[in-house]
Scaffold this motif. Structure first.
Motif, PDB file in Angstrom:
ATOM      1  N   ASP A  30      11.585  -4.684   4.917  1.00 15.78           N
ATOM      2  CA  ASP A  30      12.670  -4.850   5.580  1.00 15.78           C
ATOM      3  C   ASP A  30      13.206  -3.543   5.909  1.00 15.78           C
ATOM      4  OD1 ASP A  30      12.646  -7.637   5.281  1.00 15.78           O
ATOM      5  OD2 ASP A  30      13.930  -7.524   3.399  1.00 15.78           O
ATOM      6  N   ASP A  31      12.895  -2.391   5.324  1.00 14.65           N
ATOM      7  CA  ASP A  31      13.558  -1.271   5.870  1.00 14.65           C
ATOM      8  C   ASP A  31      12.973  -0.037   5.455  1.00 14.65           C
ATOM      9  OD1 ASP A  31      14.665  -1.114   3.155  1.00 14.65           O
ATOM     10  OD2 ASP A  31      16.450  -2.006   3.849  1.00 14.65           O
ATOM     11  N   PHE A  32      13.297   1.259   5.588  1.00 13.73           N
ATOM     12  CA  PHE A  32      12.493   2.371   4.876  1.00 13.73           C
ATOM     13  C   PHE A  32      12.682   2.347   3.397  1.00 13.73           C
ATOM     14  CE2 PHE A  32      12.883   7.020   3.668  1.00 13.73           C
ATOM     15  CZ  PHE A  32      11.468   7.338   3.984  1.00 13.73           C
ATOM     16  N   ALA A  33      13.728   2.015   2.916  1.00 15.61           N
ATOM     17  CA  ALA A  33      13.963   2.140   1.412  1.00 15.61           C
ATOM     18  C   ALA A  33      13.176   1.345   0.821  1.00 15.61           C
ATOM     19  CB  ALA A  33      15.499   1.838   1.026  1.00 15.61           C
ATOM     20  N   GLU A  34      12.797   0.099   1.123  1.00 13.95           N
ATOM     21  CA  GLU A  34      11.827  -0.787   0.599  1.00 13.95           C
ATOM     22  C   GLU A  34      10.298  -0.130   0.502  1.00 13.95           C
ATOM     23  OE1 GLU A  34      11.753  -5.009   1.359  1.00 13.95           O
ATOM     24  OE2 GLU A  34      13.941  -5.089   1.182  1.00 13.95           O
ATOM     25  N   ALA A  35      10.073   0.289   1.933  1.00 19.63           N
ATOM     26  CA  ALA A  35       8.779   0.969   2.063  1.00 19.63           C
ATOM     27  C   ALA A  35       8.520   2.059   1.141  1.00 19.63           C
ATOM     28  CB  ALA A  35       8.559   1.211   3.470  1.00 19.63           C
ATOM     29  N   PHE A  36       9.587   2.910   0.880  1.00 18.27           N
ATOM     30  CA  PHE A  36       9.426   4.105   0.127  1.00 18.27           C
ATOM     31  C   PHE A  36       9.402   3.751  -1.411  1.00 18.27           C
ATOM     32  CE2 PHE A  36      10.844   8.138  -1.838  1.00 18.27           C
ATOM     33  CZ  PHE A  36      10.027   9.064  -1.058  1.00 18.27           C
ATOM     34  N   GLY A  37      10.259   2.657  -1.610  1.00 17.49           N
ATOM     35  CA  GLY A  37      10.252   2.154  -3.065  1.00 17.49           C
ATOM     36  C   GLY A  37       8.938   1.713  -3.318  1.00 17.49           C
ATOM     37  N   PHE A  38       8.169   0.795  -2.571  1.00 12.73           N
ATOM     38  CA  PHE A  38       6.776   0.640  -2.657  1.00 12.73           C
ATOM     39  C   PHE A  38       5.844   1.573  -2.949  1.00 12.73           C
ATOM     40  CE2 PHE A  38       2.726  -0.105  -0.373  1.00 12.73           C
ATOM     41  CZ  PHE A  38       2.049  -1.143  -1.392  1.00 12.73           C
ATOM     42  N   MET A  39       6.013   2.784  -2.118  1.00 11.96           N
ATOM     43  CA  MET A  39       5.127   3.844  -2.134  1.00 11.96           C
ATOM     44  C   MET A  39       5.427   4.603  -3.504  1.00 11.96           C
ATOM     45  SD  MET A  39       5.146   5.419   1.688  1.00 11.96           S
ATOM     46  CE  MET A  39       3.779   6.449   1.379  1.00 11.96           C
ATOM     47  N   THR A  40       6.775   4.590  -4.063  1.00 11.45           N
ATOM     48  CA  THR A  40       6.847   5.444  -5.462  1.00 11.45           C
ATOM     49  C   THR A  40       6.202   4.570  -6.351  1.00 11.45           C
ATOM     50  OG1 THR A  40       9.091   6.149  -4.323  1.00 11.45           O
ATOM     51  CG2 THR A  40       8.824   5.996  -6.797  1.00 11.45           C
ATOM     52  N   ARG A  41       6.262   3.444  -6.498  1.00 11.50           N
ATOM     53  CA  ARG A  41       5.595   2.376  -7.404  1.00 11.50           C
ATOM     54  C   ARG A  41       4.183   2.459  -7.436  1.00 11.50           C
ATOM     55  NH1 ARG A  41       9.766  -0.976  -5.487  1.00 11.50           N
ATOM     56  NH2 ARG A  41       8.193  -2.107  -4.149  1.00 11.50           N
ATOM     57  N   ILE A  42       3.728   2.460  -6.444  1.00 12.64           N
ATOM     58  CA  ILE A  42       2.085   2.809  -6.524  1.00 12.64           C
ATOM     59  C   ILE A  42       1.919   4.147  -6.711  1.00 12.64           C
ATOM     60  CG2 ILE A  42       0.057   2.622  -4.805  1.00 12.64           C
ATOM     61  CD1 ILE A  42       1.416   0.007  -5.652  1.00 12.64           C
ATOM     62  N   ALA A  43       2.626   5.119  -6.469  1.00 11.61           N
ATOM     63  CA  ALA A  43       2.200   6.366  -6.657  1.00 11.61           C
ATOM     64  C   ALA A  43       2.343   6.654  -8.062  1.00 11.61           C
ATOM     65  CB  ALA A  43       3.240   7.564  -6.130  1.00 11.61           C
ATOM     66  N   ALA A  84      -2.825  -3.959  -7.340  1.00 10.93           N
ATOM     67  CA  ALA A  84      -1.740  -3.578  -7.748  1.00 10.93           C
ATOM     68  C   ALA A  84      -0.625  -3.662  -6.594  1.00 10.93           C
ATOM     69  CB  ALA A  84      -1.886  -2.202  -8.384  1.00 10.93           C
ATOM     70  N   MET A  85      -1.284  -3.119  -5.349  1.00 11.14           N
ATOM     71  CA  MET A  85      -0.244  -3.018  -4.232  1.00 11.14           C
ATOM     72  C   MET A  85       0.127  -4.364  -3.835  1.00 11.14           C
ATOM     73  SD  MET A  85      -2.190  -0.214  -1.703  1.00 11.14           S
ATOM     74  CE  MET A  85      -2.100   1.582  -2.216  1.00 11.14           C
ATOM     75  N   GLU A  86      -0.574  -5.331  -3.867  1.00  6.52           N
ATOM     76  CA  GLU A  86      -0.188  -6.698  -3.781  1.00  6.52           C
ATOM     77  C   GLU A  86       0.861  -7.260  -4.463  1.00  6.52           C
ATOM     78  OE1 GLU A  86      -1.155  -8.667  -1.158  1.00  6.52           O
ATOM     79  OE2 GLU A  86      -2.364  -7.005  -0.501  1.00  6.52           O
ATOM     80  N   LYS A  87       0.906  -6.938  -5.819  1.00  8.79           N
ATOM     81  CA  LYS A  87       1.739  -7.247  -6.494  1.00  8.79           C
ATOM     82  C   LYS A  87       3.109  -6.590  -6.395  1.00  8.79           C
ATOM     83  CE  LYS A  87       2.650  -7.699 -11.662  1.00  8.79           C
ATOM     84  NZ  LYS A  87       2.087  -7.488 -13.144  1.00  8.79           N
ATOM     85  N   ALA A  88       2.726  -5.251  -6.019  1.00 10.86           N
ATOM     86  CA  ALA A  88       4.300  -4.489  -6.094  1.00 10.86           C
ATOM     87  C   ALA A  88       4.754  -4.745  -4.649  1.00 10.86           C
ATOM     88  CB  ALA A  88       3.789  -2.862  -5.983  1.00 10.86           C
ATOM     89  N   ALA A  89       4.257  -5.379  -3.749  1.00  8.21           N
ATOM     90  CA  ALA A  89       4.722  -5.584  -2.260  1.00  8.21           C
ATOM     91  C   ALA A  89       5.605  -6.734  -2.470  1.00  8.21           C
ATOM     92  CB  ALA A  89       3.844  -5.597  -1.174  1.00  8.21           C
ATOM     93  N   LYS A  90       5.379  -7.739  -3.302  1.00 10.30           N
ATOM     94  CA  LYS A  90       6.145  -9.014  -3.426  1.00 10.30           C
ATOM     95  C   LYS A  90       7.426  -8.799  -4.046  1.00 10.30           C
ATOM     96  CE  LYS A  90       1.831 -11.503  -3.690  1.00 10.30           C
ATOM     97  NZ  LYS A  90       1.547 -12.030  -2.835  1.00 10.30           N
TER      98      LYS A  90
END
Length: 90
Positions: A30-43, A84-90
């Motif tokens: 939806d926005d940058f914060a969600e994208a960055f949060g996803f990247m943080t979880r995956i990192a 793991a990315m699929e799970k984190a993106a939901k």
């Protein structure tokens, strides 16, 4: 480490595409914060796996490419990280 057929792997992962030696997907949020949060979880997950994605982020979009460089193609590590990315993106 056994190499897997990237195109076969991608067929079994929702929205992923396989190349000669990689799998790739574009995640949209939806926005940058969600994208960055996803990247943080995956990192954090990727660091624990000692398997790091190639990725690129602009605003709400994260473009991901997975390959196991030292094996020369797609391995189970890539499948595990993609799942793991699929799970984190939901």
């Amino acid at each position: 480490m056994s190499l897997l057929n990237a195109k076969d792997v991608a067929e079994n992962l929702d929205g992923w595409t396989g190349g000669d030696d990689f799998i790739t997907k574009v995640f949209k949020f939806d926005d940058f914060a969600e994208a960055f949060g996803f990247m943080t979880r995956i990192a954090i997950i990727a660091d624990k796996m000692d398997h790091h994605p190639e990725w690129y982020n602009v605003y709400n979009r994260v473009d991901v490419t997975l390959t196991t460089h030292d094996a020369g193609g797609v391995t189970q590590k890539d499948v595990d990280l993609a799942e793991a990315m699929e799970k984190a993106a939901k």
